[in-house]
Design a protein around this motif. Structure first.
Motif, mmCIF file in Angstrom:
data_model
loop_
_atom_site.group_PDB
_atom_site.id
_atom_site.type_symbol
_atom_site.label_atom_id
_atom_site.label_comp_id
_atom_site.label_asym_id
_atom_site.label_seq_id
_atom_site.Cartn_x
_atom_site.Cartn_y
_atom_site.Cartn_z
ATOM 1 N N PRO A 126 -88.860 -12.852 -58.255
ATOM 2 C CA PRO A 126 -90.204 -12.977 -57.673
ATOM 3 C C PRO A 126 -90.140 -12.981 -56.150
ATOM 4 C CG PRO A 126 -89.905 -14.588 -59.404
ATOM 5 C CD PRO A 126 -88.602 -13.885 -59.264
ATOM 6 N N TYR A 129 -89.873 -9.453 -54.870
ATOM 7 C CA TYR A 129 -91.144 -8.728 -54.966
ATOM 8 C C TYR A 129 -92.168 -9.240 -53.971
ATOM 9 C CZ TYR A 129 -89.438 -6.388 -59.088
ATOM 10 O OH TYR A 129 -88.719 -5.606 -59.931
ATOM 11 N N GLY A 130 -92.163 -10.559 -53.776
ATOM 12 C CA GLY A 130 -93.064 -11.124 -52.783
ATOM 13 C C GLY A 130 -92.782 -10.538 -51.413
ATOM 14 N N THR A 133 -94.082 -6.899 -51.265
ATOM 15 C CA THR A 133 -95.548 -6.827 -51.137
ATOM 16 C C THR A 133 -95.969 -7.169 -49.714
ATOM 17 O OG1 THR A 133 -95.560 -7.674 -53.384
ATOM 18 C CG2 THR A 133 -97.675 -7.506 -52.268
ATOM 19 N N GLN A 139 -97.151 -3.724 -42.783
ATOM 20 C CA GLN A 139 -97.122 -2.447 -42.070
ATOM 21 C C GLN A 139 -98.515 -1.919 -41.792
ATOM 22 O OE1 GLN A 139 -94.698 0.167 -44.365
ATOM 23 N NE2 GLN A 139 -93.042 0.104 -42.880
ATOM 24 N N ALA A 140 -99.483 -2.368 -42.560
ATOM 25 C CA ALA A 140 -100.841 -1.844 -42.420
ATOM 26 C C ALA A 140 -101.724 -2.745 -41.568
ATOM 27 C CB ALA A 140 -101.472 -1.651 -43.796
ATOM 28 N N ARG A 188 -86.170 -5.611 -44.610
ATOM 29 C CA ARG A 188 -86.062 -4.565 -45.625
ATOM 30 C C ARG A 188 -84.818 -3.717 -45.386
ATOM 31 N NH1 ARG A 188 -88.493 -6.030 -49.716
ATOM 32 N NH2 ARG A 188 -88.434 -3.910 -50.515
ATOM 33 N N LEU A 189 -84.549 -3.477 -44.103
ATOM 34 C CA LEU A 189 -83.394 -2.663 -43.724
ATOM 35 C C LEU A 189 -82.110 -3.353 -44.155
ATOM 36 C CD1 LEU A 189 -83.595 -0.060 -42.065
ATOM 37 C CD2 LEU A 189 -82.735 -1.343 -40.142
ATOM 38 N N ARG B 8 -84.252 -9.454 -66.811
ATOM 39 C CA ARG B 8 -84.935 -9.571 -65.518
ATOM 40 C C ARG B 8 -86.426 -9.338 -65.683
ATOM 41 N NH1 ARG B 8 -81.322 -5.793 -61.784
ATOM 42 N NH2 ARG B 8 -79.575 -7.162 -61.384
ATOM 43 N N LEU B 12 -89.733 -11.888 -65.276
ATOM 44 C CA LEU B 12 -90.715 -11.533 -64.264
ATOM 45 C C LEU B 12 -92.149 -11.706 -64.712
ATOM 46 C CD1 LEU B 12 -89.559 -8.300 -62.616
ATOM 47 C CD2 LEU B 12 -90.403 -10.363 -61.571
ATOM 48 N N SER B 15 -94.013 -14.800 -63.650
ATOM 49 C CA SER B 15 -94.234 -15.204 -62.263
ATOM 50 C C SER B 15 -95.406 -14.440 -61.658
ATOM 51 C CB SER B 15 -92.992 -14.941 -61.443
ATOM 52 O OG SER B 15 -92.961 -13.589 -61.096
ATOM 53 N N PHE B 17 -95.752 -13.376 -58.614
ATOM 54 C CA PHE B 17 -95.310 -12.267 -57.773
ATOM 55 C C PHE B 17 -94.929 -11.060 -58.616
ATOM 56 C CE2 PHE B 17 -94.340 -15.154 -54.095
ATOM 57 C CZ PHE B 17 -95.316 -14.590 -53.311
ATOM 58 N N GLY B 18 -94.324 -11.355 -59.790
ATOM 59 C CA GLY B 18 -93.959 -10.282 -60.688
ATOM 60 C C GLY B 18 -95.181 -9.506 -61.129
ATOM 61 N N LEU B 20 -97.990 -9.354 -59.540
ATOM 62 C CA LEU B 20 -98.499 -8.660 -58.367
ATOM 63 C C LEU B 20 -97.754 -7.350 -58.166
ATOM 64 C CD1 LEU B 20 -100.648 -9.596 -56.372
ATOM 65 C CD2 LEU B 20 -98.824 -10.146 -54.788
ATOM 66 N N HIS B 21 -96.429 -7.429 -58.347
ATOM 67 C CA HIS B 21 -95.629 -6.237 -58.122
ATOM 68 C C HIS B 21 -95.912 -5.184 -59.189
ATOM 69 C CE1 HIS B 21 -92.448 -3.912 -56.413
ATOM 70 N NE2 HIS B 21 -92.015 -3.651 -57.618
ATOM 71 N N TYR B 24 -98.917 -3.539 -58.204
ATOM 72 C CA TYR B 24 -98.654 -2.652 -57.068
ATOM 73 C C TYR B 24 -98.011 -1.357 -57.542
ATOM 74 C CZ TYR B 24 -95.682 -0.857 -53.342
ATOM 75 O OH TYR B 24 -95.017 -0.047 -52.487
ATOM 76 N N ARG B 28 -99.594 2.301 -57.274
ATOM 77 C CA ARG B 28 -98.927 3.307 -56.475
ATOM 78 C C ARG B 28 -98.838 4.641 -57.197
ATOM 79 N NH1 ARG B 28 -93.341 2.714 -53.159
ATOM 80 N NH2 ARG B 28 -92.827 4.910 -53.283
ATOM 81 N N LEU B 281 -103.529 0.831 -45.008
ATOM 82 C CA LEU B 281 -102.827 0.536 -46.264
ATOM 83 C C LEU B 281 -102.961 1.705 -47.238
ATOM 84 C CD1 LEU B 281 -101.312 -1.769 -47.812
ATOM 85 C CD2 LEU B 281 -103.493 -2.284 -48.880
ATOM 86 N N ASN B 284 -100.909 4.708 -46.034
ATOM 87 C CA ASN B 284 -99.471 4.544 -46.228
ATOM 88 C C ASN B 284 -99.086 4.712 -47.693
ATOM 89 O OD1 ASN B 284 -99.116 4.108 -43.567
ATOM 90 N ND2 ASN B 284 -98.837 1.902 -43.701
ATOM 91 N N ARG B 302 -89.031 6.219 -44.072
ATOM 92 C CA ARG B 302 -89.763 4.943 -44.029
ATOM 93 C C ARG B 302 -88.861 3.872 -44.567
ATOM 94 N NH1 ARG B 302 -95.280 4.885 -44.789
ATOM 95 N NH2 ARG B 302 -95.252 2.866 -45.742
ATOM 96 N N ARG B 303 -88.913 2.711 -43.927
ATOM 97 C CA ARG B 303 -88.049 1.627 -44.351
ATOM 98 C C ARG B 303 -88.442 1.151 -45.733
ATOM 99 N NH1 ARG B 303 -89.630 0.520 -39.302
ATOM 100 N NH2 ARG B 303 -91.074 -1.160 -39.712
#
Lengths: 308, 303
Positions: A126, A129-130, A133, A139-140, A188-189, B8, B12, B15, B17-18, B20-21, B24, B28, B281, B284, B302-303
């Motif tokens: 988590p 992923y946090g 996000t 970045q925006a 991130r890098l 894994r 997830l 949670s 965040f899981g 949320l991801h 996402y 995407r 956002l 991107n 992009r990173r």
């Protein structure tokens, strides 16, 4: 190695001369230079002084040499809106900017390296992923907007922190935080560099050998992975330069960034020029230093660069 | 390994965040969401501004100054997002602001992409002293902090839309040069280029007819990913007073206008920033999707 350093220094010198030529010709070739160099209220006496200082009645080539000689002696010309020379103004403001920028860099760079390692080791957690996000959203988001939201929440609504100005420790919290945010890209890098390392053969060997996990991560993988964000350091510092202008303006911090915006509003060319040149010199030096540090840190690159 | 991944994934699901991801990731892979947000926030308001905007973006009613948005107790439908310190309707200014954002970013993008691509093609194709010269120019460019350059420009010419576009274009061209140069270098020695040369094609023709189409994907992806950067840069310059001059309604200027009214009228500064955030956002994420589909090897840009 020596040869490489000399070549890099030479390129840096060319870049600096290029910058001065750009700044020099902008003033001389766009209309009457005196119009650009003087404020609206300046009298004949100041005009004569400025003209004499930059040798404005001479041919262009000679003007450029006068210009470079003045710069090398730290003479950037008089400010007409602050009643001091541009060099004095910068000397007074520099410590404030360094305090803010230094704190931001010292907190954010090591912290994002650490967090990069943690998110790589705890991949797909988590936490990871946090982080992702937040990175996408960060970045925006324009810095100045984050600063304003923070002022709105923590200073105006909750009243926990001062809105702006220079004072005690509490005056530092918000500006340093906003200034440190953009360098979170390093996180991130570092994460992807760390993942690359953890996937490699020598780490597997270290595991088979029975090394404790913390030793594998911090002693082996970290050392090799940290080279990648090192190249990013110059990018971080140049965002700090931009960021400090934004942050100092919003938080009314008496540093060079605020000075730049004040000078621009008064169309105080000499001060603006001095700041731009200073910023460029700092950036050029940092580019050279990171290039050298990079070559020094990675034996493979050191070898190929020495060959060429 | 497979079990590991499954475990894994299982851990997830619980949670936040899981979740949320997962959301996402799902979003995407659905570019139309980002495209429609872009249409609603940026393109449609920009094109149809005079028809959509309920009020004049420049003329304010001083009696209606600092009116709150409609969801506030004292808000009214007359000014849906409230008004600023001069009584100008915030929604109308936002709508006209998207015009500025779109116009400035498209023009700046076009200029920087054209200049950067041309230099990249020349640099990669000719090599030698041409390459050296262009690389030195890139060096000089990356040594000047752009905001400081913007200050020099503005201190001489004063702020204007033209100056803002020039500054942004100057800031961004070198990224195209770097990528296009690398691709041109790789293409230069390929067989089809040699054949074109043997059959008598001129250098200009080879560059435009053979190299350019092969780097087009890279160009499109990079340009899409850059629009967001351009919009943020433009709003930052405008916020500092060295970009779009007042009273033109740029989103950055609007945030700056609301700075001193946070205690009494938070909406003036916060809402335009939300516009910037949503636009960038979506741009991107749409760019990420485009890259994955057109040119996956570009991941490193992009990173």
């Amino acid at each position: 190695m020596q040869r490489y350093i000399i070549i890099r220094l030479f390129h840096g010198l060319i870049a600096f001369i290029g910058v001065t030529i750009v700044v020099f010709s902008l003033v001389r070739l766009t209309g009457d230079p005196l119009d650009n160099l003087l404020g609206e209220e300046d009298d004949e006496e100041t005009a004569a002084y400025v003209s004499e200082l930059w040798g404005l009645d001479r041919p262009l080539a000679e003007q450029y040499f006068t210009y470079m000689r003045n710069l090398s002696q730290g003479e950037f010309g008089p400010s007409f809106s602050f009643d001091a020379s541009a060099a004095e103004l910068i000397k007074k403001r520099l410590p404030n900017t360094l305090l803010l920028g230094g704190l931001a860099a010292m907190i954010s760079f090591p912290l994002s390296l650490m967090l990069g390692v943690v998110t790589a080791v705890k991949r797909d957690s988590p936490f990871d992923y946090g982080g992702k996000t937040l990175a996408v959203m960060g970045q925006a988001t324009p810095d100045f907007w984050i600063a304003i939201i923070l002022i709105w929440v923590f200073a105006v609504t909750l009243g926990w922190l001062p809105t702006s100005g220079k004072g005690g420790l509490s005056h530092l919290v918000l500006p340093v935080f906003v200034l440190a945010l953009p360098s979170a890209g390093t996180l991130r890098l570092m994460r992807s560099a760390m993942l690359n390392q953890l996937d490699s053969e020598y780490i597997k060997l270290a595991r088979i050998k029975g090394l404790p996990e913390w030793k594998i991560i911090w002693k082996h993988a970290f050392r090799n992975a940290a080279i990648v964000p090192l190249t990013f350091l110059s990018v971080v510092i140049s965002t700090l330069v931009t960021g400090s202008i934004v942050v100092e303006t919003i938080f009314a911090w008496p540093g060079m960034g605020q000075l730049a915006i004040q000078a621009i509003n008064a169309r105080d060319y000499h001060v603006v020029q001095a700041l731009a040149l200073m910023g460029s010199v700092i950036l050029i030096m940092l580019h050279i230093l990171t290039d050298i540090a990079y070559v020094y840190a990675d034996p493979r690159i050191r070898f190929t660069k020495m060959q060429s | 390994m497979a079990i590991d991944t499954e475990l894994r994934q299982e851990g997830l699901v619980d949670s936040p965040f899981g979740k949320l991801h997962k959301l996402y990731k799902g979003l995407r892979s659905l570019p139309w969401i980002w495209v429609s947000i872009l249409l609603v926030v940026l393109v449609i308001p920009a094109v149809f501004a005079p028809f959509i905007a309920p009020h004049d973006p420049y003329e304010g009613d001083i009696l209606e100054r600092l009116a709150p948005p409609v969801w506030d107790e004292e808000g009214s439908w007359d000014h849906i997002l409230g008004t600023d310190r001069l009584g100008r309707d915030l929604l109308s200014r936002l709508i006209y602001g998207s015009r500025i954002a779109l116009f400035v970013s498209m023009t700046a993008l076009l200029v920087s992409a054209t200049v950067g691509t041309t230099l990249g093609l020349l640099s990669g194709w000719y090599g030698g002293w041409v390459d050296h010269l262009i690389q030195r120019v890139v060096d000089i460019k990356s040594s000047i902090p752009v905001i400081l350059l913007a200050l020099i420009f503005v201190s001489i010419f004063g702020p204007s839309i033209f100056i803002a576009i020039s500054i942004i274009a100057i800031f961004l061209w070198n990224r195209y040069t770097r990528l296009i140069r690398a691709e041109t270098l790789a293409l230069r020695n390929m067989d089809f280029i040699a054949r074109a040369r043997v059959s008598g094609a001129s250098t200009t023709r080879i560059l435009i007819k053979h190299i350019l189409p092969n780097v087009a994907n890279t160009l499109i992806v990079l340009a899409t990913l850059e629009v967001g950067t351009v919009i943020i840069l433009e709003s930052t310059l405008s916020f500092l007073g060295v970009g779009i001059p007042r009273p033109i309604p740029s989103w950055g200027v609007m945030v700056s206008d609301g700075r001193n009214y946070l205690a009494v009228a938070w909406w003036i500064a916060i809402i335009p920033g939300l516009g910037i955030f949503l636009t960038v956002l979506s741009l991107n994420l749409f760019g990420d999707w485009l890259r994955d589909h057109l040119d996956p090897k570009l991941r490193q840009i992009r990173r």
